[in-house]
Design an enzyme around this catalytic site. Structure first.
Site, PDB file in Angstrom:
ATOM      1  N   HIS A 141      60.838  15.450  76.224  1.00 37.26           N
ATOM      2  CA  HIS A 141      59.535  14.965  76.667  1.00 37.26           C
ATOM      3  C   HIS A 141      59.281  15.078  78.166  1.00 37.26           C
ATOM      4  O   HIS A 141      58.127  15.058  78.598  1.00 37.26           O
ATOM      5  CB  HIS A 141      59.374  13.497  76.256  1.00 37.26           C
ATOM      6  CG  HIS A 141      57.966  13.129  75.913  1.00 37.26           C
ATOM      7  ND1 HIS A 141      56.875  13.603  76.601  1.00 37.26           N
ATOM      8  CD2 HIS A 141      57.455  12.329  74.943  1.00 37.26           C
ATOM      9  CE1 HIS A 141      55.761  13.116  76.073  1.00 37.26           C
ATOM     10  NE2 HIS A 141      56.083  12.342  75.068  1.00 37.26           N
ATOM     11  N   TYR A 177      49.172   0.918  72.591  1.00 32.91           N
ATOM     12  CA  TYR A 177      49.181   2.108  73.460  1.00 32.91           C
ATOM     13  C   TYR A 177      48.624   3.284  72.671  1.00 32.91           C
ATOM     14  O   TYR A 177      49.136   3.619  71.604  1.00 32.91           O
ATOM     15  CB  TYR A 177      50.621   2.392  73.890  1.00 32.91           C
ATOM     16  CG  TYR A 177      50.835   3.569  74.812  1.00 32.91           C
ATOM     17  CD1 TYR A 177      51.222   3.372  76.129  1.00 32.91           C
ATOM     18  CD2 TYR A 177      50.696   4.876  74.368  1.00 32.91           C
ATOM     19  CE1 TYR A 177      51.444   4.445  76.986  1.00 32.91           C
ATOM     20  CE2 TYR A 177      50.912   5.952  75.209  1.00 32.91           C
ATOM     21  CZ  TYR A 177      51.289   5.733  76.514  1.00 32.91           C
ATOM     22  OH  TYR A 177      51.509   6.797  77.357  1.00 32.91           O
ATOM     23  N   THR A 217      49.179  12.165  81.173  1.00 36.49           N
ATOM     24  CA  THR A 217      48.599  11.244  80.196  1.00 36.49           C
ATOM     25  C   THR A 217      48.136   9.962  80.873  1.00 36.49           C
ATOM     26  O   THR A 217      48.504   9.658  82.004  1.00 36.49           O
ATOM     27  CB  THR A 217      49.616  10.875  79.100  1.00 36.49           C
ATOM     28  OG1 THR A 217      50.753  10.243  79.709  1.00 36.49           O
ATOM     29  CG2 THR A 217      50.043  12.100  78.323  1.00 36.49           C
TER      30      THR A 217
END
Length: 810
Positions: free
Chosen positions: A499, A615, A628
Site C-alpha cells: 500500500h 472512514y 486520499t
C-alpha cells in the site's frame, strides 16, 4: 549449471603459447541487444521529458513562433519592441563567445582562445547577427508563452465549483470553464503531461477544520463528552493551532503536496507491525469465467499483458485519468508501479524503485526462481512464457535449507525482518538472491490450491479465495513487493498489493487492463494454451540459491507464527448482491455511493445498537501528488434518519431525512476531493506538533479515535468490458483487512446496473463482530432503503437474468 556457463561473455586460458581467448557469441549478442534496448528507453524518456516539459504546447510550436517573428521582421516591423536589437548588441560577446568557450576546451584540437572572439564577431555579418538574435528572442517568447499557458491552466484547474453542481445541470460559468480547460490543455497529453499544471493541495483554515470535526463527532458522543471535546478544540484553535498552521502553510508553499510525503512515511512506512492483512490489499479474478484451466497458460498470457502495460507506461502512452472528460487527475503514483519493493528498516521502511527489470521472481513449492521474459531484446510471447512457467512447475529440485518459509519474514513484524536482512542477507549468495527478488518487475506465486467460486458451497469458496489472496499460507507471497500475482492450480488468479507506494485505484487500473488484454486481445487456442511459437533456445528459469543458518531459520519461524496468528484471526465474507444495483438506485434519484453508505450505517446500528466513527476513502488526485482523504460518513443527518426509521416514524418523514443524509454525504465527499477534508489536515498538524516537541490534548485524542467501520468503493473501468453482452466478464473487486480490532473492513464495487459486490473483514477474536452476520444486515438494509424510497415498487419485479448467469451464481 549450463545456463550459468552460457551467460559468461568471455573466458581466457593462459598457455605456453600465449592467451587463448574464448568468446561467447550468444552472451555478447545479449549484451549488445540489452544496450540497444537501454538506449531506446533513454531516447524515449528524453523525448517524453521534452514533450511533457513544454506541455500544453509542443516542440513543433517553437518553429512556428520563430517563423512568425522572422516574417514580422521581414515586413520591417519590430515585434520585440527593441529587445532583438538589445540581444544583437550583446550577442557576439555574451552569446557566441560563451558558447564557444563552453563547447570547446583546451583539450579539443580546434579550441578557440578568448582573444579570438573579437575577430570572430567582426567576421559575423549583420544579417546573421540579426537572424541569431531573432531566434534567441523567439525561443524566449516561446518559453514565456508556455509558462503563461501553464499558469493559466493551473488557475483553471483550481476551480472546483463544477463538482458541487447538481448532476446533469451545468451552469454557464462551468460550461465556459470546461471550454477554456480544453483550449489550454492543447494537444493530446501524455501520462505525465498535466503534472506541472496541477494545483497544489490547499491548507484549510484551522477554524473550518475544527468546526467540521466537531460536527462529525456529534452523533458519536453524549452531551458531556461533546462539551469536553468542544473545550479542547477551542483551546487548540486559539493557541497552539495557529502556530502549527503557520509551519504547515510554509511547507505547502515549498512542497508539491503538504500531506503525501508525511502520509507515506508515518502511516505506512513507520508502521512496525505486519503489513500482511493490516496494510496490503487484494484484487480478484473474473467471478464467473476462467479463461483457461491451465495454470501455466494463464500465467503466460497475464505476465505478457503486464509487460505490455509496462511498455505503455514507460512510453507514457497511457492516458491520464480525466473527470468530466476535461479535468485531469495526478498520475505520479504510476511511477513506482513496477520494479519496486519495500525495504525493511529498524526505525522506518523505505520504498526502493529500480530501472526496468527484464525478469520476474517466481515462487513454487518452497523454491524461488528468476524467470527472464526478454530474449535477445524481445519480449517473450505468451506461449513462451507459458513454456517457462511449466518448466518451473515440472522442476523436481528440492528447496534449499530454510528456503520454504523465507517469505514469512515479509509477513511478520518489521523490526525482526530488518535485523535479519542486515545480518544474514547483506552479502554473498543470500544478497544476490534477495536482490533478484526485490529488483524483479513483480512477484509471482504458483499456488497448488484451487480457488474461485466453486463446489457445493460457492459462498464459502469465495471467502477462502479472498483469504488466500490476502495472506495465503503467510510464506508463499512476497508482501514487500509493489504487487504480487497469484496463479492457482485451476487457472484462477488474483493480485496482492503493497500500500505505501500507491493507492488501490492505481493497481486496479493495471489489473483490469491486464485482464482485458488476457481475454479480449491475447486469447487461447482450442486446448486452452497460449498462442504463439516457442523458441527452442530459451534458457531454463534460474533457481535461486540460499545459505540460511539455523539462527536465521529460528527467526523465520517466529515471524511465521506471528503472521499465522494474524491470518487465523481474520474473518472474511465475500458476497454478490444481485437483487438490484445502481440502476434502481438512480431511479430513486440518489447517489449509489451515498445509498450504500447510509445502508452501512443502518446495518451497523441494527447490529451493534450504536453508531461508530466511519472512514470512507476519497481521492485527492485533482491536486499534484494527491492521494486520499477521509469522508466521515456517520453524520448528524444519517444518524437522525436511522433513528427515525428504527423508531417507526412515518415514511414521508424518513424519506425527507434520507434525502438530507444523502445530500450531506455527497457534500462531504466533494469537500474531501477538493481539499476541504478534515483528517489529513489534522494529521499534518499532529506531525508538526511532534517535530516541535509540543503536546496537544486535542490532536492526541483526535488521532487516537478508532475507525470501527473502514470502507472503500472500488470503481471498475467499465469501458474495458462489455457488461451488456458479456456480463460474465466481471471482476468481483477486492478487499482489505479491518483497521480496528473490534471493527470491520468493508470494500464494495458497484458493477453494471444490477449487482454490488461486497468484501467484509473483521476478527474472530472480537466477540462483537461477525462478517457473515454483518453481511446479512447489510443486505436487509439495502432492501429496506429501496422499499422506503420506492414504496410502490413490486418486489417480485426484479431484473431478469440469463439462465446461465443464475446457474453460475448458484
Amino acid at each position: 549449471m549450463a545456463e550459468a556457463h552460457q551467460a559468461v561473455a568471455f573466458q581466457f586460458t593462459v598457455t605456453s603459447e600465449g592467451i587463448d581467448l574464448q568468446l561467447s557469441h550468444q552472451a555478447l549478442t545479449e549484451i549488445y541487444l540489452s544496450g540497444v534496448r537501454s538506449w531506446k528507453k533513454r531516447i524515449i524518456r528524453l523525448k517524453n521529458s521534452v514533450m511533457t516539459g513544454v506541455y500544453p504546447s509542443s516542440p513543433s510550436s517553437w518553429l512556428f513562433v520563430v517563423i512568425a517573428v522572422l516574417a514580422t521582421m521581414y515586413t520591417r516591423s519590430d515585434p520585440s519592441m527593441g529587445l532583438i536589437a538589445k540581444i544583437q548588441e550583446h550577442l557576439p560577446v555574451s552569446f557566441l563567445f560563451v558558447s564557444l568557450t563552453v563547447v570547446f576546451s583546451p583539450s579539443f584540437p580546434f579550441y578557440i582562445p578568448p582573444s579570438a572572439s573579437t575577430i570572430y564577431s567582426q567576421s559575423m555579418s549583420t544579417q546573421c547577427q540579426a537572424l541569431v538574435s531573432a531566434v534567441v528572442f523567439s525561443t524566449m517568447l516561446w518559453l514565456l508563452l508556455i509558462l503563461t499557458m501553464r499558469l493559466c491552466l493551473k488557475q483553471l484547474l483550481s476551480y472546483h465549483r463544477w463538482m458541487f453542481e447538481q448532476h446533469g445541470k451545468m451552469s454557464n460559468t462551468t460550461k465556459v470553464w470546461v471550454a477554456l480547460v480544453r483550449i489550454f490543455s492543447g494537444r493530446k497529453p501524455l501520462l505525465y503531461s498535466y503534472q506541472g499544471s496541477l494545483p497544489n493541495l490547499p491548507v484549510p483554515a484551522i477554524k473550518d477544520t475544527v468546526k467540521r470535526y466537531l460536527e462529525s463527532v456529534r452523533p458519536l458522543m453524549d452531551d458531556q463528552k461533546y462539551e469536553r471535546m468542544t473545550q479542547l478544540a477551542a483551546e487548540f484553535e486559539s493557541s497552539l493551532g495557529n502556530r502549527l498552521q503557520w509551519y504547515l502553510k510554509l511547507k505547502a508553499l515549498w512542497a508539491s503536496n503538504y500531506v503525501s510525503d508525511w502520509w507515506e512515511q508515518y502511516v505506512y512506512l513507520r508502521g512496525r507491525g505486519p503489513i500482511m492483512v493490516n496494510s496490503n490489499y487484494y484484487g480478484m479474478d473474473f467471478l464467473h469465467v476462467t479463461p483457461t484451466p491451465i495454470q501455466a497458460a494463464r500465467a503466460g498470457n497475464t505476465i505478457h499483458g503486464f509487460f505490455l502495460y509496462r511498455r505503455k507506461l514507460n512510453k507514457e502512452e497511457l492516458q491520464p485519468l480525466l473527470m468530466r472528460s476535461a479535468v485531469p487527475c495526478c498520475s505520479y503514483q504510476f511511477e513506482r508501479m513496477f520494479d519496486t519493493c519495500r525495504i525493511p528498516g529498524t526505525l522506518t521502511d523505505t520504498v526502493q524503485h529500480w530501472q526496468d527489470s527484464d525478469y520476474v521472481a517466481v515462487y513454487h513449492r518452497g523454491r524461488y526462481f528468476r524467470l527472464k521474459v526478454y530474449q535477445a531484446g524481445r519480449l517473450l510471447c505468451p506461449r513462451e512464457i507459458e513454456f517457462q512457467i511449466q518448466r518451473i512447475l515440472d522442476d523436481p529440485s528440492p528447496p534449499c535449507q530454510g528456503e520454504v518459509y523465507l517469505g514469512a519474514m515479509t509477513a511478520g513484524d518489521r523490526i525482526p525482518w530488518a535485523n535479519t536482512r542486515t545480518k544474514y542477507f547483506s552479502s554473498g549468495v543470500n544478497k544476490r538472491s534477495l536482490d533478484c527478488i526485490e529488483k524483479a518487475a513483480f512477484f509471482v506465486t504458483l499456488d497448488d490450491d484451487e480457488q474461485g467460486m466453486m463446489g457445493e458451497d460457492p459462498v464459502a469458496s469465495l471467502d477462502r479465495y479472498a483469504k488466500s489472496l490476502l495472506h495465503g499460507k503467510c510464506y508463499d507471497r512476497w508482501f514487500d513487493k509493489s504487487f504480487s500475482v497469484v496463479y492457482f492450480k485451476n487457472g484462477k488468479t488474483g493480485v496482492n498489493g503493497e500500500h505505501s507506494w500507491a493507492d488501490a485505484p492505481v493497481l486496479a487500473h493495471l489489473w483490469e487492463s491486464t485482464l482485458a488484454t488476457d481475454v479480449f486481445q491475447l486469447g487461447y487456442n482450442a486446448e486452452g494454451h497460449c498462442k504463439g511459437d516457442i523458441d527452442s533456445s530459451l534458457l531454463r528459469p534460474q533457481k535461486l540459491e540460499w545459505e540460511i543458518p539455523p539462527e536465521c531459520e529460528e527467526q523465520i519461524t517466529k515471524s511465521l507464527e506471528v503472521a499465522q496468528a494474524l491470518a487465523d484471526d481474520l474473518d472474511f465474507h465475500v458476497f454478490v448482491f444481485r437483487d438490484f444495483g445502481k440502476g434502481k438506485i438512480k431511479k430513486c434519484k440518489v447517489s449509489p455511493d451515498a445509498f450504500i453508505q447510509i445502508a452501512l450505517q443502518l446495518a451497523y446500528y441494527r447490529y451493534r445498537g450504536t453508531f461508530c466513527l466511519t472512514y470512507e476513502a476519497s481521492m485527492t488526485r485533482l491536486f499534484r501528488e494527491g492521494r486520499t482523504e477521509t469522508v466521515r460518513s456517520c453524520t448528524n443527518e444519517t444518524s437522525a434518519f436511522v433513528r427515525a426509521l428504527e423508531g417507526g416514524e412515518a415514511a414521508d418523514v424518513c424519506r425527507r431525512l434520507f434525502r438530507a443524509a444523502s445530500e450531506k454525504h455527497q457534500h462531504l465527499y466533494r469537500m474531501a476531493m477538493t481539499g476541504g477534508g478534515i483528517d489529513r489536515h489534522l494529521f499534518c498538524l499532529y506531525v508538526v506538533s511532534k517535530y516541535l516537541g509540543v503536546e496537544s490534548p486535542f490532536l492526541k485524542e483526535v488521532l487516537s479515535e478508532p475507525w470501527r467501520l473502514s470502507t472503500s468503493q472500488t470503481a471498475m473501468q467499465v469501458q474495458m468490458f462489455d457488461l451488456v453482452n458479456h456480463p460474465e466478464y466481471i471482476s468481483c473487486g477486492g478487499g482489505f483487512g479491518p483497521v480496528a480490532d473490534d471493527g470491520y473492513g468493508v470494500s464494495y464495487s458497484i458493477c453494471g446496473e444490477n449487482r454490488i459486490n461486497f468484501h467484509l473483514s473483521c476478527k474472530h477474536s472480537c466477540p462483537d463482530t461477525d462478517a457473515h452476520e454483518f453481511g446479512a444486515e447489510i443486505q436487509k438494509a439495502l432492501h429496506d432503503l429501496l422499499k422506503l424510497l420506492s414504496p410502490h415498487q413490486n418486489e417480485s419485479n426484479k431484473t431478469e437474468e440469463k439462465p446461465s448467469e443464475v446457474k453460475k451464481d448458484l
